[in-house]
Design a protein around this motif. Structure first.
Motif, PDB file in Angstrom:
ATOM      1  N   UNK A 128       0.769  -1.231  -0.014  1.00 30.16           N
ATOM      2  CA  UNK A 128       0.061   0.143  -0.079  1.00 30.16           C
ATOM      3  C   UNK A 128       0.847   1.228  -0.090  1.00 30.16           C
ATOM      4  N   UNK A 129       0.535   2.324  -0.699  1.00 33.68           N
ATOM      5  CA  UNK A 129       1.239   3.585  -0.647  1.00 33.68           C
ATOM      6  C   UNK A 129       1.368   4.296   0.749  1.00 33.68           C
ATOM      7  N   UNK A 130       2.434   5.165   0.927  1.00 33.03           N
ATOM      8  CA  UNK A 130       2.670   5.771   2.117  1.00 33.03           C
ATOM      9  C   UNK A 130       1.741   6.913   2.141  1.00 33.03           C
ATOM     10  N   UNK A 131       0.626   6.707   2.683  1.00 36.73           N
ATOM     11  CA  UNK A 131      -0.404   7.845   2.950  1.00 36.73           C
ATOM     12  C   UNK A 131      -0.439   7.882   4.373  1.00 36.73           C
ATOM     13  N   UNK A 132      -1.219   9.027   4.963  1.00 40.01           N
ATOM     14  CA  UNK A 132      -1.363   9.325   6.282  1.00 40.01           C
ATOM     15  C   UNK A 132      -2.192   8.307   6.798  1.00 40.01           C
ATOM     16  N   UNK A 133      -3.056   7.607   6.060  1.00 38.53           N
ATOM     17  CA  UNK A 133      -4.296   6.631   6.494  1.00 38.53           C
ATOM     18  C   UNK A 133      -3.555   5.246   6.744  1.00 38.53           C
ATOM     19  N   UNK A 134      -2.471   5.068   6.072  1.00 39.90           N
ATOM     20  CA  UNK A 134      -1.818   3.735   6.148  1.00 39.90           C
ATOM     21  C   UNK A 134      -0.654   3.645   6.794  1.00 39.90           C
ATOM     22  N   UNK A 135      -0.432   2.543   7.597  1.00 41.94           N
ATOM     23  CA  UNK A 135       0.788   2.583   8.466  1.00 41.94           C
ATOM     24  C   UNK A 135       1.357   1.104   8.164  1.00 41.94           C
ATOM     25  N   UNK A 136       2.436   0.962   7.441  1.00 40.43           N
ATOM     26  CA  UNK A 136       3.138  -0.594   7.245  1.00 40.43           C
ATOM     27  C   UNK A 136       4.159  -0.755   8.184  1.00 40.43           C
ATOM     28  N   UNK A 137       4.291  -1.979   8.106  1.00 37.59           N
ATOM     29  CA  UNK A 137       5.490  -2.442   8.971  1.00 37.59           C
ATOM     30  C   UNK A 137       6.639  -1.734   8.398  1.00 37.59           C
ATOM     31  N   UNK A 138       8.035  -2.370   9.167  1.00 38.25           N
ATOM     32  CA  UNK A 138       9.333  -1.602   8.546  1.00 38.25           C
ATOM     33  C   UNK A 138      10.057  -2.974   8.029  1.00 38.25           C
ATOM     34  N   UNK A 139      10.193  -2.776   6.795  1.00 37.40           N
ATOM     35  CA  UNK A 139      11.113  -3.666   6.214  1.00 37.40           C
ATOM     36  C   UNK A 139      12.618  -3.838   6.678  1.00 37.40           C
ATOM     37  N   UNK A 140      12.885  -4.919   6.789  1.00 40.18           N
ATOM     38  CA  UNK A 140      14.483  -4.910   7.317  1.00 40.18           C
ATOM     39  C   UNK A 140      14.692  -4.026   8.637  1.00 40.18           C
ATOM     40  N   UNK A 141      13.946  -4.151   9.356  1.00 35.37           N
ATOM     41  CA  UNK A 141      14.235  -3.081  10.686  1.00 35.37           C
ATOM     42  C   UNK A 141      15.522  -3.268  11.231  1.00 35.37           C
ATOM     43  N   UNK A 142      15.961  -1.990  11.539  1.00 38.14           N
ATOM     44  CA  UNK A 142      17.328  -2.016  12.265  1.00 38.14           C
ATOM     45  C   UNK A 142      17.176  -1.320  13.370  1.00 38.14           C
ATOM     46  N   UNK A 181       7.837  -3.411  14.089  1.00 39.69           N
ATOM     47  CA  UNK A 181       7.497  -4.508  13.066  1.00 39.69           C
ATOM     48  C   UNK A 181       6.567  -5.613  13.801  1.00 39.69           C
ATOM     49  N   UNK A 182       7.363  -6.322  14.695  1.00 40.24           N
ATOM     50  CA  UNK A 182       6.497  -7.478  15.442  1.00 40.24           C
ATOM     51  C   UNK A 182       5.038  -7.108  15.951  1.00 40.24           C
ATOM     52  N   UNK A 183       5.013  -5.890  16.422  1.00 44.27           N
ATOM     53  CA  UNK A 183       3.754  -5.563  16.875  1.00 44.27           C
ATOM     54  C   UNK A 183       2.651  -5.164  15.716  1.00 44.27           C
ATOM     55  N   UNK A 184       3.103  -4.650  14.755  1.00 48.02           N
ATOM     56  CA  UNK A 184       2.204  -4.150  13.471  1.00 48.02           C
ATOM     57  C   UNK A 184       1.829  -5.414  12.762  1.00 48.02           C
ATOM     58  N   UNK A 185       2.779  -6.363  12.598  1.00 49.08           N
ATOM     59  CA  UNK A 185       2.365  -7.512  11.935  1.00 49.08           C
ATOM     60  C   UNK A 185       1.666  -8.712  12.837  1.00 49.08           C
ATOM     61  N   UNK A 186       1.538  -8.396  14.259  1.00 53.81           N
ATOM     62  CA  UNK A 186       0.636  -9.247  14.959  1.00 53.81           C
ATOM     63  C   UNK A 186      -0.480  -8.777  15.058  1.00 53.81           C
ATOM     64  N   UNK A 187      -0.784  -7.345  14.973  1.00 54.55           N
ATOM     65  CA  UNK A 187      -2.234  -6.928  14.958  1.00 54.55           C
ATOM     66  C   UNK A 187      -2.797  -6.956  13.591  1.00 54.55           C
ATOM     67  N   UNK A 188      -2.081  -6.867  12.444  1.00 56.26           N
ATOM     68  CA  UNK A 188      -2.514  -6.956  11.289  1.00 56.26           C
ATOM     69  C   UNK A 188      -3.116  -8.275  10.945  1.00 56.26           C
ATOM     70  N   UNK A 189      -2.663  -9.382  11.639  1.00 57.42           N
ATOM     71  CA  UNK A 189      -3.201 -10.712  11.282  1.00 57.42           C
ATOM     72  C   UNK A 189      -4.591 -10.746  11.560  1.00 57.42           C
ATOM     73  N   UNK A 190      -5.263  -9.968  12.320  1.00 59.86           N
ATOM     74  CA  UNK A 190      -6.717  -9.833  12.376  1.00 59.86           C
ATOM     75  C   UNK A 190      -7.480  -9.993  11.118  1.00 59.86           C
ATOM     76  N   UNK A 191      -6.796  -9.092  10.397  1.00 59.62           N
ATOM     77  CA  UNK A 191      -7.729  -9.010   8.988  1.00 59.62           C
ATOM     78  C   UNK A 191      -7.602 -10.197   8.303  1.00 59.62           C
TER      79      UNK A 191
END
Length: 292
Positions: free
Chosen positions: A143-157, A165-175
């Motif tokens: 998805x595009x980098x809009x204010x209405x979208x929050x993506x995970x972090x690729x290759x988090x440092x 990234x862990x928390x975002x991906x865990x919550x997004x599994x709901x959908x």
């Protein structure tokens, strides 16, 4: 029956049970069409409606409890194969480049129409001490980098990015689980669509979603609820608030709509919100990581 029982995991051709049910293929299909038409007519307005301010407040409470303030859910697409798609339309309704992938579905979606027209309740919330006024969804990286979208972090440092990234991906599994439940309940949307007519196929999906929403509402009392009291105990004493008495008189002219579109697609604001959420998640959960 061809429509499929709610507990069935397979699906049969419309004429597979002619002798058993004494129903021909044409009659079976007609029964399905009349059934979905009736479901949509009787319950569509209630179970396919836009969220009310009260619904929105409940979604915000859930998001706050999950440590993502002002998050109203996750957004994604489910692909339903159209087996009997007309030859002339082949490729227009399948996955892949130039077809109906998540981005092209988003372009055709009406999900942000009310926001652009200024017909949504006003919401105020704070993340990392900064004030925001636009709800957002958790999404995957396409998805595009809009204010209405929050993506995970690729290759988090770093620890903060990894935890976010862990928390975002865990919550997004709901959908994804929601789509899985929908397909598990209704075999007709789990397997390839056998109707020739795309309008009728669309109505079948809408009817299944209505029935799914009815089941969720009926069983909701047995779920853990994130009401304002629990939300206030878990978070910053109610940092996400929907103005239930809000009504907009903003004219739906081109200038106002274009201004909202620009704000939605503001990449700088998107990055600022994401950075604040990273800090927010670290503040809430970082001590657990340190203890580990």
């Amino acid at each position: 029956m061809w429509f499929g029982h709610m507990k069935r995991q397979d699906i049969s051709a419309a004429d597979a049970v002619d002798e058993y049910l004494r129903l021909g293929e044409t009659t079976t299909r007609l029964c399905v069409e009349n059934f979905v038409e009736g479901i949509i007519y009787l319950f569509g307005d209630e179970y396919l409606r836009r969220p009310t301010p009260a619904d929105l407040q409940r979604l915000l409470d859930v998001g706050e409890y999950r440590r993502f303030p002002r998050m109203i859910g996750s957004i994604d697409c489910m692909h339903w194969e159209w087996k009997n798609c007309s030859t002339a339309w082949k490729g227009q309704y399948s996955r892949g480049s130039g077809t109906l992938n998540d981005i092209n579905v988003l372009d055709r979606s009406h999900v942000f129409d009310d926001i652009i027209k200024g017909h949504t309740p006003e919401v105020t919330y704070y993340v990392n001490g900064r004030e925001y006024h636009m709800t957002y969804y958790l999404t995957d990286g396409i998805y595009p980098k809009w204010v209405t979208f929050i993506q995970s972090t690729q290759l988090p440092q770093g620890s903060k990015a990894v935890l976010f990234a862990q928390r975002q991906e865990a919550v997004r599994k709901d959908v994804e689980r929601a789509f899985g439940v929908l397909q598990a309940r209704f075999a007709i949307v789990k397997n390839p669509a056998l109707f020739w007519d795309k309008v009728k196929t669309g109505k079948i999906m809408r009817a299944c979603i209505i029935l799914h929403n009815m089941i969720v509402e009926d069983e909701r009392d047995g779920y853990t609820q994130y009401g304002p009291s629990k939300f206030q105990q878990a978070e910053d004493n109610g940092s996400s608030h929907v103005d239930l008495d809000f009504s907009t008189d903003m004219p739906t002219n081109i200038a106002n709509m274009m201004g909202v579109r620009i704000r939605i697609r503001d990449r700088q604001m998107h990055q600022q919100l994401k950075d604040d959420l990273v800090e927010h998640v670290w503040f809430k959960f970082g001590h657990d990581e340190d203890n580990n």
